[in-house]
Design a protein around this motif. Sequence first.
Motif, PDB file in Angstrom:
ATOM      1  N   HIS A 246       0.833  -1.201   0.000  1.00 30.12           N
ATOM      2  CA  HIS A 246       0.000   0.000   0.000  1.00 30.12           C
ATOM      3  C   HIS A 246       0.871   1.257   0.000  1.00 30.12           C
ATOM      4  O   HIS A 246       0.592   2.221  -0.730  1.00 30.12           O
ATOM      5  CB  HIS A 246      -0.908  -0.013   1.235  1.00 30.12           C
ATOM      6  N   LEU A 247       1.918   1.259   0.804  1.00 37.43           N
ATOM      7  CA  LEU A 247       2.828   2.409   0.818  1.00 37.43           C
ATOM      8  C   LEU A 247       3.518   2.572  -0.528  1.00 37.43           C
ATOM      9  O   LEU A 247       3.688   3.698  -1.017  1.00 37.43           O
ATOM     10  CB  LEU A 247       3.878   2.238   1.929  1.00 37.43           C
ATOM     11  N   HIS A 248       3.896   1.443  -1.119  1.00 38.33           N
ATOM     12  CA  HIS A 248       4.544   1.494  -2.432  1.00 38.33           C
ATOM     13  C   HIS A 248       3.612   2.130  -3.467  1.00 38.33           C
ATOM     14  O   HIS A 248       4.059   2.931  -4.310  1.00 38.33           O
ATOM     15  CB  HIS A 248       4.926   0.082  -2.867  1.00 38.33           C
ATOM     16  N   ASP A 249       2.333   1.816  -3.400  1.00 39.77           N
ATOM     17  CA  ASP A 249       1.363   2.394  -4.336  1.00 39.77           C
ATOM     18  C   ASP A 249       1.265   3.906  -4.191  1.00 39.77           C
ATOM     19  O   ASP A 249       0.872   4.600  -5.137  1.00 39.77           O
ATOM     20  CB  ASP A 249      -0.022   1.773  -4.118  1.00 39.77           C
ATOM     21  N   GLY A 251       3.885   5.822  -3.309  1.00 38.29           N
ATOM     22  CA  GLY A 251       5.196   6.412  -3.472  1.00 38.29           C
ATOM     23  C   GLY A 251       5.975   6.589  -2.190  1.00 38.29           C
ATOM     24  O   GLY A 251       6.924   7.383  -2.123  1.00 38.29           O
ATOM     25  N   ILE A 252       5.613   5.842  -1.137  1.00 42.69           N
ATOM     26  CA  ILE A 252       6.327   5.911   0.135  1.00 42.69           C
ATOM     27  C   ILE A 252       7.390   4.820   0.160  1.00 42.69           C
ATOM     28  O   ILE A 252       7.107   3.658  -0.137  1.00 42.69           O
ATOM     29  CB  ILE A 252       5.364   5.726   1.325  1.00 42.69           C
ATOM     30  N   SER A 253       8.607   5.169   0.530  1.00 37.22           N
ATOM     31  CA  SER A 253       9.720   4.216   0.498  1.00 37.22           C
ATOM     32  C   SER A 253       9.597   3.158   1.592  1.00 37.22           C
ATOM     33  O   SER A 253       8.936   3.362   2.616  1.00 37.22           O
ATOM     34  CB  SER A 253      11.052   4.954   0.659  1.00 37.22           C
ATOM     35  N   ASP A 254      10.289   2.038   1.376  1.00 41.43           N
ATOM     36  CA  ASP A 254      10.297   0.960   2.369  1.00 41.43           C
ATOM     37  C   ASP A 254      10.971   1.390   3.667  1.00 41.43           C
ATOM     38  O   ASP A 254      10.631   0.891   4.745  1.00 41.43           O
ATOM     39  CB  ASP A 254      11.012  -0.275   1.802  1.00 41.43           C
ATOM     40  N   SER A 255      11.939   2.295   3.563  1.00 33.99           N
ATOM     41  CA  SER A 255      12.626   2.749   4.779  1.00 33.99           C
ATOM     42  C   SER A 255      11.667   3.495   5.699  1.00 33.99           C
ATOM     43  O   SER A 255      11.738   3.352   6.936  1.00 33.99           O
ATOM     44  CB  SER A 255      13.804   3.650   4.416  1.00 33.99           C
ATOM     45  N   VAL A 256      10.763   4.262   5.121  1.00 29.78           N
ATOM     46  CA  VAL A 256       9.754   4.954   5.931  1.00 29.78           C
ATOM     47  C   VAL A 256       8.807   3.938   6.555  1.00 29.78           C
ATOM     48  O   VAL A 256       8.446   4.033   7.730  1.00 29.78           O
ATOM     49  CB  VAL A 256       8.969   5.968   5.067  1.00 29.78           C
ATOM     50  N   GLN A 301      -6.867   6.346   8.657  1.00 29.20           N
ATOM     51  CA  GLN A 301      -5.760   7.227   8.314  1.00 29.20           C
ATOM     52  C   GLN A 301      -4.943   6.683   7.145  1.00 29.20           C
ATOM     53  O   GLN A 301      -4.298   7.434   6.419  1.00 29.20           O
ATOM     54  CB  GLN A 301      -4.860   7.429   9.536  1.00 29.20           C
ATOM     55  N   LEU A 302      -4.991   5.359   6.935  1.00 30.62           N
ATOM     56  CA  LEU A 302      -4.251   4.763   5.821  1.00 30.62           C
ATOM     57  C   LEU A 302      -4.737   5.248   4.462  1.00 30.62           C
ATOM     58  O   LEU A 302      -4.033   5.118   3.455  1.00 30.62           O
ATOM     59  CB  LEU A 302      -4.360   3.240   5.874  1.00 30.62           C
ATOM     60  N   LEU A 303      -5.941   5.810   4.418  1.00 32.83           N
ATOM     61  CA  LEU A 303      -6.450   6.354   3.151  1.00 32.83           C
ATOM     62  C   LEU A 303      -5.733   7.645   2.773  1.00 32.83           C
ATOM     63  O   LEU A 303      -5.851   8.105   1.641  1.00 32.83           O
ATOM     64  CB  LEU A 303      -7.951   6.624   3.265  1.00 32.83           C
ATOM     65  N   PHE A 304      -4.974   8.219   3.721  1.00 30.21           N
ATOM     66  CA  PHE A 304      -4.354   9.528   3.503  1.00 30.21           C
ATOM     67  C   PHE A 304      -2.858   9.503   3.808  1.00 30.21           C
ATOM     68  O   PHE A 304      -2.320  10.438   4.404  1.00 30.21           O
ATOM     69  CB  PHE A 304      -5.049  10.580   4.375  1.00 30.21           C
ATOM     70  N   VAL A 305      -2.177   8.441   3.400  1.00 28.17           N
ATOM     71  CA  VAL A 305      -0.723   8.361   3.618  1.00 28.17           C
ATOM     72  C   VAL A 305      -0.010   9.103   2.483  1.00 28.17           C
ATOM     73  O   VAL A 305       0.403   8.514   1.491  1.00 28.17           O
ATOM     74  CB  VAL A 305      -0.251   6.890   3.709  1.00 28.17           C
ATOM     75  N   ASP A 306       0.120  10.395   2.647  1.00 27.32           N
ATOM     76  CA  ASP A 306       0.728  11.209   1.599  1.00 27.32           C
ATOM     77  C   ASP A 306       2.079  11.783   2.009  1.00 27.32           C
ATOM     78  O   ASP A 306       2.669  12.580   1.274  1.00 27.32           O
ATOM     79  CB  ASP A 306      -0.210  12.355   1.208  1.00 27.32           C
ATOM     80  N   SER A 307       2.574  11.393   3.191  1.00 25.99           N
ATOM     81  CA  SER A 307       3.861  11.908   3.652  1.00 25.99           C
ATOM     82  C   SER A 307       4.468  10.928   4.650  1.00 25.99           C
ATOM     83  O   SER A 307       3.772  10.059   5.201  1.00 25.99           O
ATOM     84  CB  SER A 307       3.695  13.279   4.308  1.00 25.99           C
ATOM     85  N   SER A 308       5.759  11.092   4.889  1.00 24.26           N
ATOM     86  CA  SER A 308       6.431  10.240   5.870  1.00 24.26           C
ATOM     87  C   SER A 308       5.836  10.428   7.259  1.00 24.26           C
ATOM     88  O   SER A 308       5.659   9.464   8.019  1.00 24.26           O
ATOM     89  CB  SER A 308       7.931  10.563   5.906  1.00 24.26           C
ATOM     90  N   ALA A 309       5.498  11.660   7.595  1.00 25.23           N
ATOM     91  CA  ALA A 309       4.947  11.952   8.923  1.00 25.23           C
ATOM     92  C   ALA A 309       3.628  11.221   9.146  1.00 25.23           C
ATOM     93  O   ALA A 309       3.370  10.699  10.236  1.00 25.23           O
ATOM     94  CB  ALA A 309       4.748  13.457   9.090  1.00 25.23           C
TER      95      ALA A 309
END
Length: 418
Positions: A246-249, A251-256, A301-309
């Motif tokens: 889901h994070l990959h979709d 654009g969130i990196s695996d490190s985050v 909140q997972l619907l709005f993962v648009d940043s590392s924070a």
Amino acid sequence: MTRTAKVGTAFAAFAAAVSFLISLAGSSLKSTVQVFFLNIADGFEVDRGSLAVATTLFAVVSAVTSSVIGHLADRIGAIPVLAIGTALNGIVLMLSATASELWVFVLTYGVVGAVAVTMLSFVPLGVLAGQLFQGRNSGLFYALLTNGAAVGFMVLVPLWAHLDDSMSWNQVLFAIGVIFLVLLLPLSLALVRLSGTRQRAEATPKVSLWSATTTTFRHPQTRALVLAFIGCGTSMAFIDVHFFPHLHDHGISDSVGASAVAVLGALEVVGSLIAGRLCDLGWTRVTLVGAYVLRGVAMFQLLFVDSSASVIAFGAIFGVTYLATVVATTVWVTRVLPPGVQGTALGVLWAVHMLSVAATSQLGAMLADLQHNYTATIVASSVLTALSVLVVAIQPSPDKRMFGDRSTAEGEKSPAEV
């Protein structure tokens, strides 16, 4: 403090220390296979799908045998079950390490290993907490025991990854098996011996598996808790299987994602201890409702993962609830059901939980293939968690028999007020 009380306290401390170590080590069978999965597949010269049969079988057998093992803990005591599980884990690890054929590994790990790990799982630990502490400390004690698995996740997984550079998967599994049989088994047997007198003095009524199972489903509160636990299972499945895709979709990196999981693991320990203490103070219903509310917020909140924070914030919120739902649900069961039934009920609870995990894992993947996102799965999990909040909130407090009306006076609503 009388001599008898001092002996009881010393025994409880020893039981807690040994059980924590066994719980911590018990997570090694699953975690080693997870870390060395590709190495094991290469060792048997098979593809991932062929080896995955072992992990799938493991999940199915765990679900099927949870209630049986819980019933066994009711009949012979949780401590003997932990000792048997310790011996089986050592044997399984050594047999898995020396297996020369894939089918031997699959049956050893997927069948015997599943039974062995379930014997060291949340089910017998919940029974143990109830058997040792009939009073207010059972919640905190159970939280401490279950954190063995949490600490194992944070400590052992990095250790296996480090050993991957210097040892083969066979050597690692064999070495852990030796530790189980040489170090942990004698400790568990010593605990069995010390607990013998206490168990004879505190005889538990013998109830058949069928009778215990029917009692579980006939009790309105345990039915509600089992239903609510589906929300726990579906949300946990998303973390275990779909979180990183889901994070990959987005654009969130695996490190985050890894940082979020680290935060989740740390707050998992904190959240469970807080939940255990609140339950011991007579706030079981408030604790479980609050945990499910926070879990629902985290999933939404997972619907709005648009940043590392936002990803780290998700890990923090979800982490606080990760074991809190388990601790509060287990304490609730042990307070509303009689001895001789509690282990079976906890087994039923975890069987339903694992089936919901399997369903979410499979259906979530299928929906992602069709829709190219996890939106439907996240929304469904959020809705199920919201339903868990409602189901739990309308139940009468399980603490009234122990605390009288204290729970209502301190903030819990009476059933009529909910």
